[in-house]
Design an enzyme around this catalytic site. Structure first.
Site, mmCIF file in Angstrom:
data_model
loop_
_atom_site.group_PDB
_atom_site.id
_atom_site.type_symbol
_atom_site.label_atom_id
_atom_site.label_comp_id
_atom_site.label_asym_id
_atom_site.label_seq_id
_atom_site.Cartn_x
_atom_site.Cartn_y
_atom_site.Cartn_z
ATOM 1 N N LYS A 188 36.128 129.343 112.748
ATOM 2 C CA LYS A 188 36.015 129.166 111.381
ATOM 3 C C LYS A 188 34.903 128.915 110.946
ATOM 4 O O LYS A 188 34.885 128.759 109.302
ATOM 5 C CB LYS A 188 37.743 128.197 112.232
ATOM 6 C CG LYS A 188 37.313 126.877 112.366
ATOM 7 C CD LYS A 188 36.754 126.141 111.580
ATOM 8 C CE LYS A 188 36.624 124.873 112.032
ATOM 9 N NZ LYS A 188 35.552 123.819 110.978
ATOM 10 N N THR A 245 38.817 124.688 106.609
ATOM 11 C CA THR A 245 37.500 124.436 106.277
ATOM 12 C C THR A 245 37.468 125.471 105.227
ATOM 13 O O THR A 245 36.606 125.337 104.686
ATOM 14 C CB THR A 245 37.022 124.481 107.807
ATOM 15 O OG1 THR A 245 37.750 124.049 108.993
ATOM 16 C CG2 THR A 245 35.832 124.688 107.996
#
Ligand SMILES: NC(=O)C1=CN([C@@H]2O[C@H](COP(=O)(O)OP(=O)(O)OC[C@H]3O[C@@H](n4cnc5c(N)ncnc54)[C@H](OP(=O)(O)O)[C@@H]3O)[C@@H](O)[C@H]2O)C=CC1
Ligand SMILES: O=C(CO)COP(=O)(O)O
Length: 326
Positions: A188, A245
């Site tokens: 990620k 994120t």
């Protein structure tokens, strides 16, 4: 019963997790290599460099790693590329079965190893667990509600760590799928750089959502090829952290990508960006497993300076059309 917690790493995440453990009623000691950080925490009860404005009561700091390791469980909260070095100096103090919770998110540059594999090599006695999930240090430190995953092969260990760290605003969930949790947390970060580029280049909210969803498809393909459970990848430490994120300038990975999208040079000053070191090893892992990861490839090309942001986006948009599930 886990009553005492040692934290290795005096940065933003180590400091926030020390607070979490203290709020949960544990006795905590925080190790930092930087003497100024140790004295600041002991004298002013604050970590002005990494978590300014947050009061750190009942959290003694030390420059002696052995003192922090004299605890029922230890949280390892240094950057991924420092995990091998710190676990190596910690190893002599780690008895057989001593719980060591890895809190870094990344893959080791050069070896493409997950952090639990790195620790198993240098501190083989440790009972390894991994803490990951959508959780900005500043949110956690401010006492905002947060949920994370704590994974260990040994489920009772994961559960007892959840009990030791959980509190009114910090809710850990136990898991046994270490691969899924570690791959989600590492990949990620790379995808968040791509999301930042899209945002910084002004491509719009629709493009950002598409990038995040197609990024998740890449993360899932790689995770499953490496043995992760699909439900872990769709949980807090995978999809949950990816969404966080890829959508917030609080993320250093996203903020760095945004700078690149805005045209700032690759070497413009920036804080820790884990996705930089993890991008190339993720691409190489994908190649080894014959997995298509065009967004990760694009990040590697941008980070290596081999392609401009605009050329990379054009390249992604002109790829051959295919089924969404492919
Ligand atoms: N911040 C966050 O919101 C979150 C971070 N994480 C993860 O936690 C990990 C750490 O990140 P974070 O705390 O934010 O990073 P920071 O940059 O805030 O702090 C890093 C800390 O690690 C220390 N450090 C680095 N290398 C070494 C080493 N070789 N030996 C000893 N100490 C070392 C630094 O010490 P010095 O000051 O001396 O350089 C500093 O105290 C990353 O993998 C990140 O992805 C996970 C979830 C949330
Ligand atoms: O992992 C994080 C939040 O879950 C922190 O993200 P950044 O390292 O991008 O700031």
């Amino acid at each position: 019963m886990i009553e005492t917690i040692g934290v290795l790493g005096g940065g933003s995440w180590g400091t926030a997790l020390a607070l979490v453990a203290s709020r949960a009623g544990r006795k905590v000691r925080l190790w930092a290599r930087d003497h100024e950080t140790v004295s600041a925490i002991d004298e002013t009860h604050e970590n002005p460099r990494y978590l300014p404005g947050i009061r750190l009561d009942h959290i003694p700091a030390t420059g002696n790693i052995g003192a922090a390791l004299r605890a029922d469980a230890v949280l390892l909260a240094v950057p991924a590329q420092s995990v091998r070095a710190v676990a190596t100096i910690a190893a002599p103090y780690i008895a057989e079965g001593h719980p060591l919770v890895i809190c870094a998110k990344g893959l080791e540059r050069g070896t493409a190893k997950r952090m639990s594999e790195v620790v198993a090599e240098v501190a083989p006695g440790a009972a390894v667990a991994v803490l990951s999930g959508p959780s900005f240090a500043t949110d956690v430190a401010a006492g905002l509600p947060t949920a994370v995953t704590i994974a260990a092969d040994n489920e009772p260990l994961a559960l007892s760590l959840c009990h030791a760290l959980g509190g009114g605003t910090f809710r850990p969930y136990a898991e046994t799928d270490l691969i899924g949790v570690e791959i989600g947390g590492a990949v990620k970060n790379v995808l968040a750089i791509a999301a930042g580029v899209v945002d910084g280049r002004g491509l719009g909210a629709s493009a950002l959502a598409a990038l995040t969803a197609r990024g998740f498809a890449e993360l899932r393909r790689l995770g499953e090829a490496l043995g992760a459970k699909p439900e872990t990848l769709m949980g807090l430490s995978g999809l949950g952290d990816l969404v966080l994120t890829c959508s917030s300038t609080q993320s250093r990975n996203f903020a760095y990508g945004r700078m690149l999208g805005e045209g700032l040079p690759l070497d413009a000053p920036h804080p820790l960006v884990e996705g930089i070191a993890t991008a190339t090893v993720t691409r190489d892992l994908a190649r080894r497993h014959r997995i298509s990861m065009p967004i990760v490839d694009a990040v590697v090309r941008i980070l290596s300076g081999k392609a401009t942001v605009d050329a990379t986006i054009e390249n992604l948009m002109s790829r051959p059309l295919k089924r969404e599930s492919a």
